[in-house]
Write a protein that holds these residues in place. Structure first.
Motif, PDB file in Angstrom:
ATOM      1  N   ARG A  20       0.994  -1.380   0.205  1.00  0.00           N
ATOM      2  CA  ARG A  20       0.133   0.530  -0.192  1.00  0.00           C
ATOM      3  C   ARG A  20       0.704   1.436   0.118  1.00  0.00           C
ATOM      4  O   ARG A  20       0.099   2.456  -0.391  1.00  0.00           O
ATOM      5  N   ALA A  21       1.764   1.432   1.137  1.00  0.00           N
ATOM      6  CA  ALA A  21       3.112   2.062   0.676  1.00  0.00           C
ATOM      7  C   ALA A  21       3.355   2.734  -0.956  1.00  0.00           C
ATOM      8  O   ALA A  21       3.795   3.974  -1.532  1.00  0.00           O
ATOM      9  N   LEU A  22       3.912   1.272  -1.562  1.00  0.00           N
ATOM     10  CA  LEU A  22       4.464   1.535  -3.403  1.00  0.00           C
ATOM     11  C   LEU A  22       3.633   2.202  -3.364  1.00  0.00           C
ATOM     12  O   LEU A  22       3.252   3.446  -4.341  1.00  0.00           O
ATOM     13  N   LEU A  23       1.881   1.842  -3.119  1.00  0.00           N
ATOM     14  CA  LEU A  23       1.178   2.422  -4.265  1.00  0.00           C
ATOM     15  C   LEU A  23       0.350   3.605  -4.199  1.00  0.00           C
ATOM     16  O   LEU A  23      -0.045   4.347  -5.092  1.00  0.00           O
ATOM     17  N   ASN A  59      18.793  -6.681 -16.539  1.00  0.00           N
ATOM     18  CA  ASN A  59      18.631  -8.036 -16.270  1.00  0.00           C
ATOM     19  C   ASN A  59      17.473  -7.920 -16.349  1.00  0.00           C
ATOM     20  O   ASN A  59      16.352  -7.648 -15.558  1.00  0.00           O
ATOM     21  N   THR A  60      17.196  -9.031 -17.503  1.00  0.00           N
ATOM     22  CA  THR A  60      15.487  -9.297 -17.882  1.00  0.00           C
ATOM     23  C   THR A  60      15.119 -10.168 -16.811  1.00  0.00           C
ATOM     24  O   THR A  60      13.672 -10.166 -16.368  1.00  0.00           O
ATOM     25  N   ARG A  61      15.860 -11.155 -15.670  1.00  0.00           N
ATOM     26  CA  ARG A  61      15.179 -11.863 -15.204  1.00  0.00           C
ATOM     27  C   ARG A  61      15.209 -11.328 -13.491  1.00  0.00           C
ATOM     28  O   ARG A  61      13.633 -11.605 -13.793  1.00  0.00           O
ATOM     29  N   LEU A  62      15.694 -10.147 -13.755  1.00  0.00           N
ATOM     30  CA  LEU A  62      15.325  -9.137 -12.524  1.00  0.00           C
ATOM     31  C   LEU A  62      14.173  -8.399 -12.557  1.00  0.00           C
ATOM     32  O   LEU A  62      13.161  -8.351 -12.465  1.00  0.00           O
ATOM     33  N   ALA A  63      14.456  -8.309 -14.405  1.00  0.00           N
ATOM     34  CA  ALA A  63      12.806  -7.180 -14.346  1.00  0.00           C
ATOM     35  C   ALA A  63      11.308  -8.250 -13.894  1.00  0.00           C
ATOM     36  O   ALA A  63      10.431  -7.393 -13.572  1.00  0.00           O
ATOM     37  N   ARG A  64      11.539  -9.177 -15.141  1.00  0.00           N
ATOM     38  CA  ARG A  64      10.483  -9.858 -14.926  1.00  0.00           C
ATOM     39  C   ARG A  64       9.409 -10.739 -13.686  1.00  0.00           C
ATOM     40  O   ARG A  64       8.880 -10.833 -12.777  1.00  0.00           O
ATOM     41  N   HIS A  65      11.116 -10.171 -13.131  1.00  0.00           N
ATOM     42  CA  HIS A  65      10.552 -10.850 -10.981  1.00  0.00           C
ATOM     43  C   HIS A  65       9.638  -9.761 -10.579  1.00  0.00           C
ATOM     44  O   HIS A  65       9.149  -9.833  -9.619  1.00  0.00           O
ATOM     45  N   ILE A  66      10.235  -8.081 -11.234  1.00  0.00           N
ATOM     46  CA  ILE A  66       9.750  -7.096 -10.539  1.00  0.00           C
ATOM     47  C   ILE A  66       8.499  -6.652 -10.396  1.00  0.00           C
ATOM     48  O   ILE A  66       7.176  -6.610 -10.156  1.00  0.00           O
ATOM     49  N   VAL A  67       8.144  -7.622 -12.001  1.00  0.00           N
ATOM     50  CA  VAL A  67       7.313  -7.115 -12.524  1.00  0.00           C
ATOM     51  C   VAL A  67       5.991  -8.090 -11.924  1.00  0.00           C
ATOM     52  O   VAL A  67       4.801  -8.302 -11.461  1.00  0.00           O
ATOM     53  N   ARG A  68       6.092  -8.608 -11.629  1.00  0.00           N
ATOM     54  CA  ARG A  68       5.063 -10.696 -10.980  1.00  0.00           C
ATOM     55  C   ARG A  68       4.646 -10.083 -10.214  1.00  0.00           C
ATOM     56  O   ARG A  68       4.001 -10.692  -9.352  1.00  0.00           O
ATOM     57  N   TRP A  69       6.014  -9.225  -9.161  1.00  0.00           N
ATOM     58  CA  TRP A  69       5.768  -9.434  -7.430  1.00  0.00           C
ATOM     59  C   TRP A  69       5.196  -7.896  -7.162  1.00  0.00           C
ATOM     60  O   TRP A  69       5.752  -7.226  -5.897  1.00  0.00           O
ATOM     61  N   GLN A  70       4.854  -7.694  -8.641  1.00  0.00           N
ATOM     62  CA  GLN A  70       4.143  -5.656  -8.131  1.00  0.00           C
ATOM     63  C   GLN A  70       2.925  -5.728  -6.982  1.00  0.00           C
ATOM     64  O   GLN A  70       2.505  -6.334  -6.742  1.00  0.00           O
ATOM     65  N   PRO A  71       3.191  -4.731  -6.622  1.00  0.00           N
ATOM     66  CA  PRO A  71       2.003  -3.782  -5.447  1.00  0.00           C
ATOM     67  C   PRO A  71       0.788  -4.727  -5.098  1.00  0.00           C
ATOM     68  O   PRO A  71       0.555  -5.439  -4.316  1.00  0.00           O
TER      69      PRO A  71
END
Length: 147
Positions: A20-23, A59-71
């Motif tokens: 919620r803080a990120l959003l 890093n594509t894998r890092l980007a994919r991880h960030i997208v997957r675990w978004q707020p």
């Protein structure tokens, strides 16, 4: 802290608070999309290390991880974990069994005894937290089972 349910509720609340803080942060986007060189965000961009709405990870894998675990996903997961906690509770009347994991229905007695295997699995996600009690660990035979 010795109560596994209180431990889980606190961890879920922490995860939800962070999401919620990120959003609520105007510099952080609601939605993230993967790009080949980083993560694209749809919201406002002010930070110096961002370029045209892109956080360069290299890093594509890092980007994919960030997208997957978004707020937004973290909030959905918090709600799902609360629902699971509500379904997997002590059966009541001094029973040692989980309300949902009835050994009479064929569940292994050790997995159905409260805290049941489901609750232990939820807690295992937080096994690196200082308040995690190793007593809650998933039994070796359950971890090795072919689910």
């Amino acid at each position: 802290m010795t109560d596994i349910v209180a431990f889980l509720k606190a961890r879920i609340a922490n995860d939800e608070y962070d999401a919620r803080a990120l959003l609520a942060d105007p510099d952080v986007a609601d939605v993230w999309e993967e790009s080949s060189t980083g993560v694209l965000q749809t919201g406002a961009v002010d930070a110096a290390d961002q370029f045209a709405g892109r956080w360069l990870t290299g890093n594509t894998r890092l980007a994919r991880h960030i997208v997957r675990w978004q707020p937004a996903r973290a909030l959905r997961e918090a709600e799902a974990r609360r629902l699971i906690l509500g379904e997997h509770r002590p059966a009541g009347n001094g029973s040692a069994w989980c309300y949902r994991c009835d050994p009479a229905a064929g569940m292994d007695d050790r997995a159905a005894c409260y805290p049941c295997l489901t609750i232990r699995c939820l807690a295992a996600v937080y096994s690196d937290h200082p308040d995690y009690d190793p007593v809650w660990a998933i039994p070796d035979e359950a971890a090795a089972a072919d689910l």
